[in-house]
Design a protein around this motif. Structure first.
Motif, PDB file in Angstrom:
ATOM      1  N   MET A 208       0.830  -1.183   0.000  1.00  0.00           N
ATOM      2  CA  MET A 208       0.000   0.000   0.000  1.00  0.00           C
ATOM      3  C   MET A 208       0.875   1.247   0.000  1.00  0.00           C
ATOM      4  O   MET A 208       2.035   1.207   0.397  1.00  0.00           O
ATOM      5  N   SER A 209       0.312   2.358  -0.441  1.00  0.00           N
ATOM      6  CA  SER A 209       1.054   3.618  -0.470  1.00  0.00           C
ATOM      7  C   SER A 209       0.859   4.349   0.848  1.00  0.00           C
ATOM      8  O   SER A 209      -0.266   4.490   1.343  1.00  0.00           O
ATOM      9  N   PHE A 210       1.950   4.824   1.413  1.00  0.00           N
ATOM     10  CA  PHE A 210       1.865   5.570   2.666  1.00  0.00           C
ATOM     11  C   PHE A 210       3.058   6.502   2.788  1.00  0.00           C
ATOM     12  O   PHE A 210       4.084   6.340   2.118  1.00  0.00           O
ATOM     13  N   SER A 211       2.919   7.480   3.676  1.00  0.00           N
ATOM     14  CA  SER A 211       4.003   8.403   4.006  1.00  0.00           C
ATOM     15  C   SER A 211       4.392   8.211   5.462  1.00  0.00           C
ATOM     16  O   SER A 211       3.594   7.737   6.265  1.00  0.00           O
ATOM     17  N   VAL A 212       5.610   8.591   5.787  1.00  0.00           N
ATOM     18  CA  VAL A 212       6.070   8.593   7.176  1.00  0.00           C
ATOM     19  C   VAL A 212       6.168  10.034   7.648  1.00  0.00           C
ATOM     20  O   VAL A 212       6.772  10.883   6.974  1.00  0.00           O
ATOM     21  N   LEU A 213       5.562  10.322   8.785  1.00  0.00           N
ATOM     22  CA  LEU A 213       5.693  11.621   9.432  1.00  0.00           C
ATOM     23  C   LEU A 213       6.425  11.432  10.756  1.00  0.00           C
ATOM     24  O   LEU A 213       6.097  10.525  11.529  1.00  0.00           O
TER      25      LEU A 213
ATOM     26  N   GLN B 168      16.489   8.706   8.024  1.00  0.00           N
ATOM     27  CA  GLN B 168      17.241   7.804   7.156  1.00  0.00           C
ATOM     28  C   GLN B 168      16.784   6.362   7.322  1.00  0.00           C
ATOM     29  O   GLN B 168      16.702   5.607   6.344  1.00  0.00           O
ATOM     30  N   ARG B 169      16.508   5.957   8.545  1.00  0.00           N
ATOM     31  CA  ARG B 169      15.987   4.605   8.776  1.00  0.00           C
ATOM     32  C   ARG B 169      14.611   4.460   8.125  1.00  0.00           C
ATOM     33  O   ARG B 169      14.313   3.446   7.484  1.00  0.00           O
ATOM     34  N   ALA B 170      13.778   5.477   8.279  1.00  0.00           N
ATOM     35  CA  ALA B 170      12.441   5.427   7.689  1.00  0.00           C
ATOM     36  C   ALA B 170      12.503   5.373   6.162  1.00  0.00           C
ATOM     37  O   ALA B 170      11.653   4.751   5.526  1.00  0.00           O
TER      38      ALA B 170
ATOM     39  N   ILE C 169      14.951   2.425  14.624  1.00  0.00           N
ATOM     40  CA  ILE C 169      13.689   1.843  14.185  1.00  0.00           C
ATOM     41  C   ILE C 169      13.921   0.923  12.988  1.00  0.00           C
ATOM     42  O   ILE C 169      14.681   1.246  12.074  1.00  0.00           O
ATOM     43  N   GLU C 170      13.281  -0.236  13.001  1.00  0.00           N
ATOM     44  CA  GLU C 170      13.409  -1.174  11.896  1.00  0.00           C
ATOM     45  C   GLU C 170      12.480  -0.760  10.753  1.00  0.00           C
ATOM     46  O   GLU C 170      11.270  -0.622  10.961  1.00  0.00           O
ATOM     47  N   PRO C 171      12.999  -0.561   9.557  1.00  0.00           N
ATOM     48  CA  PRO C 171      12.129  -0.218   8.419  1.00  0.00           C
ATOM     49  C   PRO C 171      11.015  -1.237   8.208  1.00  0.00           C
ATOM     50  O   PRO C 171       9.894  -0.875   7.833  1.00  0.00           O
ATOM     51  N   SER C 172      11.287  -2.520   8.467  1.00  0.00           N
ATOM     52  CA  SER C 172      10.269  -3.550   8.276  1.00  0.00           C
ATOM     53  C   SER C 172       9.104  -3.368   9.246  1.00  0.00           C
ATOM     54  O   SER C 172       7.955  -3.731   8.933  1.00  0.00           O
ATOM     55  N   LEU C 173       9.364  -2.797  10.435  1.00  0.00           N
ATOM     56  CA  LEU C 173       8.288  -2.543  11.388  1.00  0.00           C
ATOM     57  C   LEU C 173       7.373  -1.433  10.883  1.00  0.00           C
ATOM     58  O   LEU C 173       6.148  -1.492  11.075  1.00  0.00           O
ATOM     59  N   ILE C 174       7.945  -0.445  10.240  1.00  0.00           N
ATOM     60  CA  ILE C 174       7.150   0.622   9.636  1.00  0.00           C
ATOM     61  C   ILE C 174       6.219   0.041   8.583  1.00  0.00           C
ATOM     62  O   ILE C 174       5.015   0.329   8.547  1.00  0.00           O
TER      63      ILE C 174
END
Length: 254
Positions: free
Chosen positions: A1-6, A35-37, A104-109
């Motif tokens: 799915m498409s999403f953004s990180v804030l 950078q992690r995100a 933070i793990e990118p996979s968790l995001i």
């Protein structure tokens, strides 16, 4: 799915002054988080800052940032303003990654965003992992939660829940089976709900527990929960936490 990180970032941190700009291996902490995100599947990474210094630091390292008001009561309020400033549609999805999680793990995001996509009856999604140690279970600084059969949060608490009535009668030498869950402070939101959140009255439970997410449940909305197989890396709340994370970065392969 498409999403953004804030990523909400507030300069006036009480326990660790100027926390977003704290140096970690040559970069400000908030830049490390971004950078992690950026290693996740997010289409956009934006820092929502309360001070121009944070915005400048982010932009100096190629990180998109917006300046929000400095008087927001919560990080969710700050993100709601950021959604408006960025012109995001109500149907869009954003993941709130805390600005003090440089490991933070990118996979968790990605998992948190996917959890929301898989639960269209929920306005938000979050994450948890199992608790193995009694001391962690009893620690009021560790937020626990319980879920229903569909993986939606029933309640969040600083108290040890669920309480194993028969097993804890003579003390707590071990945690129950199935294992209790520790909440991880990451959220995916529908933007429409995130914009509505600041208009919702704070709940009495939120005030008692000092847990903002209880406002969501109080108003009858649902939160989906992703249970991770692993624990997240340490966050940064205190100077001691900062030194611990700096040491981890110093030992990491380049």
């Amino acid at each position: 799915m498409s999403f953004s990180v804030l990523i909400p970032a507030r300069l006036a941190s009480t326990r660790l002054p100027r926390k977003p700009l704290a140096d970690i291996a040559g970069l400000p902490m908030v830049v490390r988080v971004a950078q992690r995100a950026a290693a996740s599947a997010a289409r956009r990474i934006v820092v929502a800052a309360d001070h121009g210094e944070i915005v400048a630091a982010c932009r100096a390292h190629g990180i998109e940032a917006v300046l929000t008001r400095s008087d927001h009561a919560t990080g969710s309020d700050r993100l709601a303003e950021a959604c408006t400033l960025l012109g995001l549609a109500d149907s869009d999805v954003v993941v709130n990654v805390q600005g003090d999680e440089p490991l933070i793990e990118p996979s968790l995001i990605d998992a948190c965003a996917a959890q929301l996509a898989g639960h269209p009856d929920c306005v938000a999604a979050t994450a948890a992992h199992t608790i193995d140690e009694p001391a962690e279970f009893l620690n009021p600084n560790v937020v626990k939660l319980v879920c229903d059969a569909a993986g939606r949060a029933l309640y969040f608490s600083r108290a040890p829940i669920p309480w194993w009535r028969d097993g804890y009668g003579q003390g707590i030498p071990k945690v129950s089976t199935p294992r209790p869950l520790r909440h991880v402070g990451i959220y995916a939101y529908q933007v429409g709900f995130l914009k509505r959140f600041p208009t919702l009255a704070a709940s009495p439970l939120e005030a008692v527990e000092s847990l903002e997410q209880l406002r969501v449940l109080w108003h009858g909305e649902r939160i989906a929960v992703h249970v991770s197989d692993s624990r997240p890396g340490p966050g940064v709340d205190t100077p001691e936490d900062l030194e611990r994370v700096r040491a981890l970065f110093a030992c990491a392969p380049r």
